[in-house]
Design a protein around this motif. Structure first.
Motif, mmCIF file in Angstrom:
data_model
loop_
_atom_site.group_PDB
_atom_site.id
_atom_site.type_symbol
_atom_site.label_atom_id
_atom_site.label_comp_id
_atom_site.label_asym_id
_atom_site.label_seq_id
_atom_site.Cartn_x
_atom_site.Cartn_y
_atom_site.Cartn_z
ATOM 1 N N THR A 146 -21.658 8.315 -44.741
ATOM 2 C CA THR A 146 -22.208 8.732 -46.031
ATOM 3 C C THR A 146 -21.404 9.854 -46.682
ATOM 4 N N ALA A 147 -20.328 10.288 -46.041
ATOM 5 C CA ALA A 147 -19.462 11.299 -46.654
ATOM 6 C C ALA A 147 -18.874 10.732 -47.944
ATOM 7 N N PRO A 148 -18.757 11.554 -48.973
ATOM 8 C CA PRO A 148 -18.259 11.061 -50.263
ATOM 9 C C PRO A 148 -16.875 10.421 -50.166
ATOM 10 N N MET A 149 -16.738 9.289 -50.827
ATOM 11 C CA MET A 149 -15.460 8.595 -51.013
ATOM 12 C C MET A 149 -14.760 8.205 -49.719
ATOM 13 N N GLN A 150 -15.514 7.825 -48.688
ATOM 14 C CA GLN A 150 -14.909 7.437 -47.426
ATOM 15 C C GLN A 150 -14.978 5.937 -47.157
ATOM 16 N N PHE A 151 -16.130 5.317 -47.396
ATOM 17 C CA PHE A 151 -16.319 3.897 -47.080
ATOM 18 C C PHE A 151 -16.937 3.191 -48.283
#
Length: 134
Positions: free
Chosen positions: A63-68
């Motif tokens: 859920t980290a921004p812009m990772q998946f």
């Protein structure tokens, strides 16, 4: 570029906490990122999540921004064999277990190679290229 089929760890039959929304979120990301790549591709995506965990849990990683990109879609058929396998992988991640014995993938991409992937050791599985960046 080296093309291999990774050795998967045996996945347990039990799905501890499979109703947990965090586990389903992790499974959804794995499913959406690699369901078309078979078990090897899905396991490699799970390995990327595992290698990024450090002091985080799997849910925090995905859920980290812009990772998946897979976090943006909620189109999982939870009865499919692919989704059930992703739930098993998510369960292993929640318990902090390794996914793949002989790899430590930290990144992956499909399509055109990003600038940060040049001069890196690459492993291709299906349409995805996996890397170990340290």
């Amino acid at each position: 570029m080296k093309i291999i089929k990774p050795i998967l760890l045996m996945i347990g039959a039990s799905l501890l906490g499979s109703d947990c929304s965090q586990q389903k979120t992790v499974a959804r990301v794995i499913y959406n990122e690699a369901r078309g790549e078979g078990k090897a591709g899905m396991a490699c995506v799970a390995d990327v999540i595992h290698e990024r965990m450090n002091n985080l849990n799997a849910y925090q990683v995905v859920t980290a921004p812009m990772q998946f990109d897979g976090i943006n879609y909620n189109n999982v058929n939870w009865q499919s064999k692919e989704a059930k396998f992703c739930l098993e992988l998510a369960d292993k991640l929640q318990r902090g277990q390794d996914i793949i014995l002989d790899h430590r993938f930290t990144h992956f991409y499909s399509g055109k190679a990003p600038y940060w992937s040049f001069n890196q050791k690459k492993t291709v599985i299906g349409n995805h290229t996996f890397l170990e960046l340290r």
